[in-house]
Design an enzyme around this catalytic site. Structure first.
Site, short mmCIF file in Angstrom:
data_model
loop_
_atom_site.label_atom_id
_atom_site.label_comp_id
_atom_site.label_asym_id
_atom_site.label_seq_id
_atom_site.Cartn_x
_atom_site.Cartn_y
_atom_site.Cartn_z
N LYS A 109 1.10 -1.29 0.07
CA LYS A 109 0.31 -0.19 -0.12
C LYS A 109 1.00 0.88 0.32
CE LYS A 109 -4.44 -1.92 2.27
NZ LYS A 109 -4.86 -1.66 3.39
N LYS A 190 -10.55 -12.72 -10.56
CA LYS A 190 -11.62 -12.15 -9.40
C LYS A 190 -12.29 -11.28 -9.36
CE LYS A 190 -10.75 -13.22 -5.46
NZ LYS A 190 -10.18 -13.27 -4.04
N LYS A 193 -14.40 -4.44 -8.23
CA LYS A 193 -14.94 -3.33 -8.59
C LYS A 193 -13.58 -2.52 -8.89
CE LYS A 193 -16.10 -2.14 -4.23
NZ LYS A 193 -16.37 -3.92 -3.38
#
Length: 326
Positions: A109, A190, A193
């Site tokens: 991240k 997979k 969004k």
């Protein structure tokens, strides 16, 4: 056996989230099951305050609409219990820089950013506090969270070694295998969004027309036979997984029933089944968001249940650590 699991407040849920994870939570719920919307964790990355509040409300409503019963389990919002932050500080005095430096999610991240918040670095300790605050026996999460559960265990064992047997050391449990739902436009990836196109992702709140359009536009494979073959027919196999997930019927039975029906007929059946399955979820969600007072009451009820467990655990930890009672 007390179970604990948490979910970040995205405000949305797609069919992959629901069939692959949340439906397992619904099956695991009982009086000692604790589920939490971890809004404090969402603050570790840049965010909009108004959006965070809205996403938290919508995520909680989706969880209840999807089947979590606040009377059967404990469902609450993390920030409603300051005990999480208080225990996190105590555990930060036990965790080490070396341990946190090894956390792969922090590296992922933070990669490419000029600066990151200290919360992004320390949030695995807050996650440990989330778990340890409830004398948790089992944490049902996927392998991607194994490193965090190992940190939780290490911190708990180190604390117990220093101050006496105080914290329950939890076990990492792989949850029951849920349906692995893939992107409708790219059945090798997979469902997500964040994919390049929204056409491959069915959201739980998509209307019937949108759901039908997305499923009927799903990528299929060569031939006409409806068969479950992940290598030769990944698109059809994905649709079979979806149909099995929303109907509860075995994939083999569905493949046999629709084997010679043709892709068009099969897609229509999948679309109709998904629309039918989502209808009561969408109705319950609309009811909850349409009555904010009812939703607040349900979450307050969950916070009260969580607090009844958390406060004695925190008091036990503070006493063991040498903090004076107030």
């Amino acid at each position: 056996m007390r179970v604990f699991s948490g979910i970040q407040p995205s405000g949305e849920m797609h069919l992959g989230n629901y069939l692959g994870a949340v439906s397992n939570w619904v099956g695991m719920q009982h009086e000692d099951a604790v589920f939490c919307v971890v809004d404090l964790h969402a603050m570790s990355m840049p965010y909009d305050a108004a959006e965070l509040a809205d996403r938290t409300v919508r995520t909680a409503a989706l969880l209840i609409a999807a089947g979590l019963d606040p009377d059967r389990c404990t469902l609450f919002v993390q920030s409603h219990l300051p005990e999480h932050c208080e225990l996190s500080w105590i555990l930060q005095c036990t965790a080490t820089m070396g341990e946190l430096n090894r956390m792969t999610q922090f590296k992922d991240k933070g990669r490419g950013q000029e600066s990151v918040s200290t919360a992004l670095f320390t949030y695995p300790v807050l996650q440990a506090a989330d778990i340890l605050l409830y004398d948790t026996d089992q944490v049902p999460v996927g392998d991607d969270q194994r490193q965090h559960i190992e940190l939780t265990r290490d911190v708990a064992q180190r604390f117990n070694g220093r101050y006496g047997d105080t914290l329950v050391v939890p076990e990492h449990v792989i949850p029951p295998t849920g349906a692995r739902i893939m992107d409708l436009q790219n059945p090798q990836a997979k469902m997500s969004k964040s994919a390049d196109t929204s056409a491959g992702c069915v959201l739980l709140l998509d209307d019937a027309r949108t759901v039908t359009k997305k499923i009927k536009s799903a990528v299929t494979d060569s031939g006409r036979e409806v068969e479950h073959d992940l290598e030769a027919k990944p698109g059809i196999s994905n649709l079979l997984s979806i149909l099995s997930g929303v109907t509860g019927r075995p994939i083999a039975d569905l493949a046999a029933e629709y084997h010679t029906s043709g892709y068009g007929t099969f897609k229509s059946a999948v679309a109709d089944a998904v629309v039918e399955h989502l209808a009561p979820i969408q109705s319950r969600y609309a009811e909850l968001v349409g009555d904010p007072a009812q939703l607040r009451a349900l979450l307050a009820h969950g916070a009260d249940k969580a607090r009844a467990v958390a406060r004695p655990v925190l008091a036990r930890v503070k006493t063991a650590a040498g903090l004076l009672a107030g």
